[in-house]
Write a protein that holds these residues in place. Sequence first.
Motif, mmCIF file in Angstrom:
data_model
loop_
_atom_site.group_PDB
_atom_site.id
_atom_site.type_symbol
_atom_site.label_atom_id
_atom_site.label_comp_id
_atom_site.label_asym_id
_atom_site.label_seq_id
_atom_site.Cartn_x
_atom_site.Cartn_y
_atom_site.Cartn_z
ATOM 1 N N ASN A 11 63.457 76.037 21.427
ATOM 2 C CA ASN A 11 64.647 75.293 21.737
ATOM 3 C C ASN A 11 64.661 74.610 23.208
ATOM 4 O O ASN A 11 65.246 73.828 23.276
ATOM 5 C CB ASN A 11 65.674 76.093 21.696
ATOM 6 N N ALA A 12 64.001 75.414 24.070
ATOM 7 C CA ALA A 12 63.957 74.894 25.488
ATOM 8 C C ALA A 12 62.561 73.886 25.683
ATOM 9 O O ALA A 12 62.587 73.710 26.686
ATOM 10 C CB ALA A 12 64.022 75.852 26.672
ATOM 11 N N HIS A 13 61.906 73.491 24.399
ATOM 12 C CA HIS A 13 60.871 72.743 24.772
ATOM 13 C C HIS A 13 59.759 73.267 25.526
ATOM 14 O O HIS A 13 59.010 72.426 26.191
ATOM 15 C CB HIS A 13 61.136 71.257 25.060
ATOM 16 N N ARG A 14 59.613 74.527 25.645
ATOM 17 C CA ARG A 14 58.546 75.167 26.437
ATOM 18 C C ARG A 14 57.342 75.454 25.334
ATOM 19 O O ARG A 14 57.833 75.774 24.206
ATOM 20 C CB ARG A 14 59.133 76.560 26.909
ATOM 21 N N PRO A 15 56.187 75.648 25.957
ATOM 22 C CA PRO A 15 55.210 75.986 24.963
ATOM 23 C C PRO A 15 55.523 77.213 24.270
ATOM 24 O O PRO A 15 56.067 78.123 24.901
ATOM 25 C CB PRO A 15 54.048 75.854 25.652
#
Lengths: 316, 316
Positions: free
Chosen positions: B268-272
Motif C-alpha cells: 500500500n505504501a508503494h515500498r518494494p
Amino acid sequence: MATRSYAIIGTGAVGGFYGARLQKAGIEVHFLVNHDYEIVKKQGLRIDSPEGNFTLPQVYAYNDVDQMPACDVVIVALKTTHNHLLPELLPSIVKPDGVVLLLQNGLNIEPKIAEIVGQNRVMGGLCFICSNKVGYGHIQHIDYSAINLGEYQDQYQPGGISDRMREISSDFQQAQIPVELSEDLMFSRWKKLVWNIPYNGLSVILDARTDEIMANPETRLLAEELMREVVTIASSYNRHLPEDHIKIMLDHTDKMKPYLTSMKLDYNAHRPLELEAIVGNPLQAAITQGVNVPKISMLYQQLKFLDARRTGNREQ
Amino acid sequence: MATRSYAIIGTGAVGGFYGARLQKAGIEVHFLVNHDYEIVKKQGLRIDSPEGNFTLPQVYAYNDVDQMPACDVVIVALKTTHNHLLPELLPSIVKPDGVVLLLQNGLNIEPKIAEIVGQNRVMGGLCFICSNKVGYGHIQHIDYSAINLGEYQDQYQPGGISDRMREISSDFQQAQIPVELSEDLMFSRWKKLVWNIPYNGLSVILDARTDEIMANPETRLLAEELMREVVTIASSYNRHLPEDHIKIMLDHTDKMKPYLTSMKLDYNAHRPLELEAIVGNPLQAAITQGVNVPKISMLYQQLKFLDARRTGNREQ
C-alpha cells in the motif's frame, strides 16, 4: 430447403450482433430484449462494424416470452450467470423439432438445458468475436465473428455433423458469419478453455490486461502452466488437443491488441462473474477424473473470493 | 557477567521499539537512524505501548556507521529489501567477538550476512510483535513483543543453545521482552513461514485483511493448503513441524483482530515487497529438494507481477 426462424435470448453484444446479421440476410428473427425493450421496439437495432454499419429500423422485439412464437432455432446468448432463468424462458419458444443453440463459454452448461428442452435438442456454439453493447439497441462490432458449432449429446459424447448443423451453418454463412462445424463439442469447448481459463482468471485477480500478463515472465509462465493443466484435464476425457495448441494460444495472445477479458469487464461493471461455467465446471471435471490441477484450483479459490466480495452474489 | 553494547540498524517499528526498551532497561544502545536522524538526535525516541508509554529524551543516534562504536550485538531490523546495504554498514560496527542478530522474516537471509561478518557471527531472531512507526522517532507498540532466537550455522545446521544466546536473552528479559531460545533456527523460520507465506501473499494479491481471507471458505482452504505446502518443504529438510501447527495457526488467525500484513502495508505504501525472503527463497528451497509446491509457486508468480508493476523495482 425450408427456411428456419430464429429466436435470440439475450440481445446484447453477442446475441444482438448475430441476430441482426441474420435478419439483414433475410432470415426471420425474434429478439427477446430486456432493458432496451422500449427503444428497440421503437427504433430497432443499430450495428456498427468494420464489415459495414447497418440499421434495422424494425425488428420483432419482445420483453415477454409468452408473446414470442415458437422458433426453429433458439439462440441463448445470455451470460451463463443468467442461465437459471432458462427453465422459464425456453420451453414455449422452441418448436417441437426445434433446437436450442447455446452461444456461451465454459463447460457443462448444456446438461441443464437438455433437462429443460430434452436430449437431442441442444447444440453448443463457441463464438470468436469482439463486440460491445455501447448503447440501447446499439452494438459495436470490433473484430472477428466466427462460430464453432457442435451437437450436444449426453455426457458430451461426440455428436458428429448433423443435418441441422449444416442448415444453421448455411443460414449464418448467408449472414457472412464464418462457421466451423465440430464433430465433438467437448473437444471444441476444451480448446477454447485453454485460452479462457488463464486470461479471464488472471485478468480479474491481477487487474491486468492480456498484454501485461504476457509482458511479465512470471505471469506469462503462469498462463502457460494453467493452459497445461487445462490440456491435462481434456486428455483425461480423451480429448487430446494438438501438441502446438498452447504455443499457438500464447503467440496469438502476444499479437493481440491490449485486451480486457469478458470476465474482467464483468468484474469492473460489478456484474457476477461467469466463474462456474469457465473455471468451476472444468475444475470439477478434473476432480471427477482424479486429475490434479492445483493452479486452476487456486485460480478458482481466488476468483470465488473476489466475486463474493465484489457482488455479494453467487452464480446460480 | 560483562555488560553488552547494542547497535540497532534500522530504527523503525521493530528496531526502534526493541532498542528503546533495551536502553530503558539500562543497556547501552546505539541507533542508526535514517530519515528521522535530526529529530531523534534532538528529541530522542517516544514509545507508546499498552505496557507503558515512555520517552527517551536522549539516545545515541547516528546517520553514519563510521561514527558508531563497534558493539557486542548488532541488531539488523531493516526490511530485507534493504539488505544489499549491509556489506557497507556492518563490518565496522561489530566487535571482533560480537554478533549480528537479524530480526527479519523469511528464509536464507543469513548466508549473505555470514559472508560479510564471518561464519559463527550471525544469529537469527523471529519477532512476534505488532508495532508501527507513526511519526519521526515515534513508535506505537500495539501488542506482543516476543522474540525467538537461534544461532545461524552453515546450511542452517542446528546450532544448539549458546552462551551468547543466553546472555542476549537475559538482556531482553531485563527489558521485559519474552525470549524463546531455539536450538534450530531453520525449524523456527519454517514455523513462522507457515503463517507468513499464505497471509502476506494473499493479502496483497486479493487486497484483503486476514479476517476476510478467513471468512471466505475458498480462501480459508487456500491458506490452509499453502500452509501444507510450507510444511512439506520443511519436512524435506527434516524439519517436522508439529502435527497441530497448521490448526493452531488457523485458530490463531481466526482470533486475531482484522489485520493488514506487513507485506500488504509495504504494498500500500508503494515500498518494494519482502518477496524473495518470504516467498521466493522458500520456493527455491522447495525446488532444490524437488518438492512440488504449485500453490506457493503461483503465489510467487502473482506477487512478482504485482511488485514489478507497482514499484518498478526488484528486490536486490
